[in-house]
Design a protein around this motif. Structure first.
Motif, PDB file in Angstrom:
ATOM      1  N   GLU A 155       0.817  -1.212   0.000  1.00 43.76           N
ATOM      2  CA  GLU A 155       0.000   0.000   0.000  1.00 43.76           C
ATOM      3  C   GLU A 155       0.857   1.271   0.000  1.00 43.76           C
ATOM      4  N   LEU A 156       2.113   1.133   0.370  1.00 44.20           N
ATOM      5  CA  LEU A 156       2.994   2.303   0.399  1.00 44.20           C
ATOM      6  C   LEU A 156       3.249   2.858  -0.998  1.00 44.20           C
ATOM      7  N   VAL A 157       2.809   2.142  -2.040  1.00 50.32           N
ATOM      8  CA  VAL A 157       2.940   2.697  -3.391  1.00 50.32           C
ATOM      9  C   VAL A 157       2.164   4.002  -3.511  1.00 50.32           C
ATOM     10  N   PHE A 158       1.127   4.184  -2.661  1.00 50.16           N
ATOM     11  CA  PHE A 158       0.358   5.419  -2.724  1.00 50.16           C
ATOM     12  C   PHE A 158       1.185   6.620  -2.288  1.00 50.16           C
ATOM     13  N   VAL A 159       2.154   6.391  -1.428  1.00 48.64           N
ATOM     14  CA  VAL A 159       3.069   7.475  -1.053  1.00 48.64           C
ATOM     15  C   VAL A 159       3.879   7.888  -2.275  1.00 48.64           C
ATOM     16  N   GLY A 160       4.306   6.898  -3.054  1.00 53.98           N
ATOM     17  CA  GLY A 160       5.017   7.208  -4.291  1.00 53.98           C
ATOM     18  C   GLY A 160       4.150   7.964  -5.276  1.00 53.98           C
ATOM     19  N   LEU A 161       2.869   7.610  -5.363  1.00 62.25           N
ATOM     20  CA  LEU A 161       1.955   8.333  -6.242  1.00 62.25           C
ATOM     21  C   LEU A 161       1.813   9.788  -5.802  1.00 62.25           C
ATOM     22  N   ALA A 162       1.753  10.004  -4.504  1.00 65.46           N
ATOM     23  CA  ALA A 162       1.625  11.375  -3.992  1.00 65.46           C
ATOM     24  C   ALA A 162       2.851  12.195  -4.341  1.00 65.46           C
ATOM     25  N   VAL A 163       4.039  11.611  -4.201  1.00 66.83           N
ATOM     26  CA  VAL A 163       5.277  12.328  -4.547  1.00 66.83           C
ATOM     27  C   VAL A 163       5.319  12.613  -6.044  1.00 66.83           C
ATOM     28  N   ALA A 164       4.935  11.611  -6.850  1.00 64.78           N
ATOM     29  CA  ALA A 164       4.954  11.781  -8.299  1.00 64.78           C
ATOM     30  C   ALA A 164       3.972  12.842  -8.767  1.00 64.78           C
ATOM     31  N   ALA A 165       2.911  13.087  -7.994  1.00 65.17           N
ATOM     32  CA  ALA A 165       1.913  14.097  -8.365  1.00 65.17           C
ATOM     33  C   ALA A 165       2.411  15.516  -8.139  1.00 65.17           C
ATOM     34  N   ARG A 166       3.555  15.682  -7.458  1.00 63.41           N
ATOM     35  CA  ARG A 166       4.181  16.984  -7.217  1.00 63.41           C
ATOM     36  C   ARG A 166       3.226  17.989  -6.570  1.00 63.41           C
ATOM     37  N   PRO A 167       2.781  17.694  -5.368  1.00 64.60           N
ATOM     38  CA  PRO A 167       1.866  18.620  -4.679  1.00 64.60           C
ATOM     39  C   PRO A 167       2.555  19.929  -4.333  1.00 64.60           C
ATOM     40  N   ASN A 168       1.766  20.979  -4.239  1.00 64.18           N
ATOM     41  CA  ASN A 168       2.276  22.316  -3.929  1.00 64.18           C
ATOM     42  C   ASN A 168       2.265  22.510  -2.418  1.00 64.18           C
TER      43      ASN A 168
END
Length: 413
Positions: A155-168
């Motif tokens: 499930e930690l792949v979602f952390v990678g998705l969040a980083v890849a989304a480049r949040p402001n």
């Protein structure tokens, strides 16, 4: 690592497991979809709630640690002994309602991922059901726990998705001061997020898992640490998927929930940074891992709970021949969920409705849990003093916010 640290690490690992597993199950398909919908509709505004839910989640589940290690009894068994069979069955009824909703959402999530890759429903639903039955019917508690942790960490792949989304980051910080509490739809999602984090089956599962693992009061401190670690991991995953949704389609509160009706829609929303194929694979791995762990935990909670209220044998250390009712209840929960999904649309709204329903069940679940933790234990083990006040305050505030959201959801506010 200094040699003096090795015994402490070994002692922690012996007690660890029930807290981490139940928290990995907490980030189930319904919870992740609720977090995603929160980011899509309100940007980062509900991220602060995810952070605030870490101590709340810990306080609630810590009570199960206290009860399980001090008494060696499951949650339903303690209710039956302390308050009689009627209250035990009422509590178990709430567990069944929440459990059925959770199992259906888990299978709907797995089926949705299967649909993305053209996998027939018979395979996408039948394979995980068979794997679960094989794991539980042929394994010990320890084996079931290890498999759940290994799968759940995906499930930690979602952390990678969040980083890849480049949040402001400045927008995230600014969102903490933008909480539109006057909006009824916002309050509904508050209730849904609370219901997505604190669920009746978590209470039954962790207390029974502690008992089945053979942990006693001497393990309480390390079990509490296990619970705290799990609470942090759980909310990191929830926060990550909310951030990913907000950064891609939420546009810091300017997004719309319209169009997010299936797991496929959500997968498409999270894939811009990774590309359509890789993004769908990563998202699919996360959803399947979350669903598999949650299915295992919820079905076991239902089976353990049934054994508690009926007094029948109910342990993973017993064979199916020794505990037929326990394994039968587990198999029925898994099979019924897989079959039911054939008849239930794969709608995000269904998952959010289940989480709101969990919020509605909070007064019953938390009320009985607190009564047991404050009255059913001997001095020195029961909740008392300042911590008792903290437990009452945290539970009261949580229930109040959840009930306001529930009333909004049914149109009474």
């Amino acid at each position: 690592m200094p040699s003096a640290s090795l015994p402490r690490l070994s002692a922690y690992l012996k007690a660890a497991g029930p807290g981490l597993v139940v928290m990995l199950a907490d980030t189930d398909v319904g919870s992740l979809i609720t977090a995603a919908q929160s980011g899509a509709r309100w940007g980062y505004s509900l991220l602060l709630l995810q952070i605030l839910l870490v101590p709340i989640l810990y306080v609630v589940q810590e009570l199960t640690v206290r009860l399980g290690t001090a008494t060696g009894r499951g949650h339903g068994a303690l209710i039956r002994e302390r308050y009689g069979p009627a209250w035990a069955w009422i509590s178990y009824g709430g567990l069944v309602v929440a459990g059925i909703g959770a199992i259906v959402t888990e299978f709907s999530g797995i089926a949705g991922i299967g649909d993305l890759f053209g996998v027939p429903r018979l395979v996408s639903l039948g394979l995980p059901a068979c794997l679960l039955l094989g794991l539980v019917f042929t394994g010990s508690y320890r084996r079931v726990e290890v498999v759940a942790i290994v799968v759940g960490l995906f499930e930690l792949v979602f952390v990678g998705l969040a980083v890849a989304a480049r949040p402001n980051l400045p927008e995230i910080v600014a969102s903490f001061g933008h909480m539109p509490l006057g909006d009824g739809q916002f309050r509904v999602l508050i209730a849904a997020n609370i219901g997505a984090v604190i669920m009746p089956w978590m209470i039954f599962y962790q207390q029974s898992a502690i008992v089945d693992k053979g942990l006693g009061w001497e393990h309480a401190r390390r079990s509490q640490l296990d619970t705290l670690v799990g609470a942090v991991v759980s909310q990191c995953v929830m926060g990550a998927i909310l951030v990913a949704a907000a950064a891609t389609i939420g546009k810091a509160g300017q997004g719309s929930a319209k169009g997010l009706e299936t797991v496929g829609d959500l997968a498409g929303a999270f894939t811009p940074a990774l590309g359509p194929w890789l993004g769908q694979v990563v998202f699919g791995v996360g959803i399947i891992a979350a669903a598999f762990v949650a299915l295992n935990v919820v079905a076991l909670a239902l089976a353990w709970g049934f054994g508690d209220v009926t007094g029948r044998p109910h342990s993973l250390e017993q064979s199916p021949r020794e505990a037929p009712a326990f394994y039968g209840a587990f198999a029925l929960a898994v099979a019924a969920g897989a079959v039911a999904v054939q008849l239930v649309p794969d709608l995000v709204a269904l998952n959010i409705a289940v989480e709101v329903m969990n919020a509605l069940l909070l007064p019953l679940a938390l009320g009985l849990l607190i009564l047991l933790a404050t009255r059913a234990l001997p001095e020195g083990q029961r909740v008392a003093g300042v911590y008792k006040g903290v437990v009452y305050a945290v539970s009261g505030i949580t229930i109040a916010f959840a009930m306001v959201g529930v009333l909004d959801g049914v149109g009474l506010l």
